[in-house]
Design a protein around this motif. Sequence first.
Motif, short mmCIF file in Angstrom:
data_model
loop_
_atom_site.label_atom_id
_atom_site.label_comp_id
_atom_site.label_asym_id
_atom_site.label_seq_id
_atom_site.Cartn_x
_atom_site.Cartn_y
_atom_site.Cartn_z
N ARG A 148 -4.90 3.94 -4.25
CA ARG A 148 -5.04 3.28 -2.95
C ARG A 148 -6.47 2.88 -2.61
O ARG A 148 -6.69 1.83 -2.05
CB ARG A 148 -4.48 4.19 -1.85
CG ARG A 148 -2.99 4.31 -1.95
CD ARG A 148 -2.41 5.13 -0.82
NE ARG A 148 -0.96 5.19 -0.96
CZ ARG A 148 -0.17 5.84 -0.15
NH1 ARG A 148 -0.69 6.51 0.87
NH2 ARG A 148 1.13 5.85 -0.33
N ARG A 149 -7.45 3.73 -2.93
CA ARG A 149 -8.81 3.44 -2.49
C ARG A 149 -9.32 2.13 -3.11
O ARG A 149 -9.83 1.26 -2.41
CB ARG A 149 -9.76 4.59 -2.82
CG ARG A 149 -11.05 4.55 -2.02
CD ARG A 149 -12.07 5.53 -2.56
NE ARG A 149 -12.45 5.20 -3.92
CZ ARG A 149 -13.29 4.22 -4.25
NH1 ARG A 149 -13.84 3.48 -3.30
NH2 ARG A 149 -13.59 3.97 -5.50
N TRP A 202 -7.53 -0.27 -4.43
CA TRP A 202 -6.69 -1.37 -3.96
C TRP A 202 -7.16 -1.82 -2.58
O TRP A 202 -7.29 -3.02 -2.32
CB TRP A 202 -5.23 -0.89 -3.90
CG TRP A 202 -4.22 -1.96 -3.58
CD1 TRP A 202 -3.53 -2.72 -4.48
CD2 TRP A 202 -3.79 -2.37 -2.29
NE1 TRP A 202 -2.69 -3.58 -3.82
CE2 TRP A 202 -2.84 -3.40 -2.47
CE3 TRP A 202 -4.12 -1.99 -1.00
CZ2 TRP A 202 -2.20 -4.04 -1.41
CZ3 TRP A 202 -3.50 -2.63 0.07
CH2 TRP A 202 -2.54 -3.64 -0.14
N LEU A 203 -7.44 -0.87 -1.70
CA LEU A 203 -7.92 -1.20 -0.35
C LEU A 203 -9.28 -1.89 -0.41
O LEU A 203 -9.52 -2.87 0.30
CB LEU A 203 -8.01 0.06 0.50
CG LEU A 203 -6.69 0.56 1.09
CD1 LEU A 203 -6.86 1.98 1.63
CD2 LEU A 203 -6.20 -0.37 2.20
N LEU A 218 0.83 -1.21 0.00
CA LEU A 218 0.00 0.00 0.00
C LEU A 218 0.87 1.26 0.00
O LEU A 218 0.57 2.23 -0.72
CB LEU A 218 -0.91 -0.01 1.23
CG LEU A 218 -1.80 1.22 1.44
CD1 LEU A 218 -2.80 1.35 0.30
CD2 LEU A 218 -2.54 1.13 2.78
N LEU A 249 2.01 2.45 -3.40
CA LEU A 249 1.02 2.84 -4.41
C LEU A 249 0.87 4.35 -4.49
O LEU A 249 1.03 5.05 -3.48
CB LEU A 249 -0.34 2.22 -4.08
CG LEU A 249 -0.46 0.70 -4.19
CD1 LEU A 249 -1.86 0.26 -3.74
CD2 LEU A 249 -0.21 0.24 -5.62
#
Lengths: 220, 85
Positions: free
Chosen positions: A150-151, A153-154, A142, A145
């Motif tokens: 990030r959003r 991916w999270l 994370l 990135l």
Amino acid sequence: VNPHCIDGPCGDGPLWRTRSVVAARAGSRRSSLSTSELARAAAIGHPAARARFVAGRTLLRELLAESRPTLAEEGIELVVERSGRLRVVGHDELQVSVSHTHGLVAAATWCHGPVGIDVEPLGRAGLPSGETWLTLGEQHQLAELAADERREWLLRRWVAKEAVLKAVPSRTVPRRCIEVASDGRHAVTVDEAGVPELANQTLTLHWHVIADRHLVALAH
Amino acid sequence: VTTDDLRTLLLDVLSDVAPETDPAAVDPTEDLRDELDLDSMDELNMITKVSERLGIDVPEDDYPKLRTLDGAVAYLADRVGAPAG
């Protein structure tokens, strides 16, 4: 009704389905639910949560009946075990999972081992801080990135871990001990230091995006 | 910190996680997920905020103990040594 159906890989009927809660509520056939399920639904205080419960159980019964023509929707008995897992009484070979989110329910069945499904809106905000639920390796990924990556991916990690949690037999694995592979195709259980456990469980992940609005992950 | 303080703190956090919550209407014995339409992400957000405000760590195995308002107050009171009142 806008069902999405994905056939299982073994030619043994549908693996999972999703349906809009609004459509399911409008066309719900509550009669297929058991007396105990109807009582449970009546006890749910929030109308949206109640609608999703009814929609989820109805969709699961339809999926089971479609997967196993010998099963009649009204004759299917579902019980919740102490672990929180749903079990089909008299059919231990059938593993099932249901997920509800705002506007959508998803149901899955699998006859080759445990299964878990999770669905979230793609625009879901308010993801919990990563330190509480990502593995150490995922926290490092994370950090590398770009901010705009990030959003999503999270969100993918969250949905995958929720599906895995429903699929692992004990359901006592902390989220920070489930590591999702960087390609998103598998997940393994690791210890607190991020090292794969000797008896680690490897699960396969499948993904689907529904109408550009919802993200579904299925783990088995 | 008393049990009343913990109840107030929990309702404050719930108002943040589920803004449509009416604190006066929360049944303290009902499952918060069913009553307030919380999902697992809301639940983790609630527990994370409570943990931060009390300065304690809540292990994931204990999350089911915080699924009703009364259960959460009892669990947190035990963790922080809060007297009744």
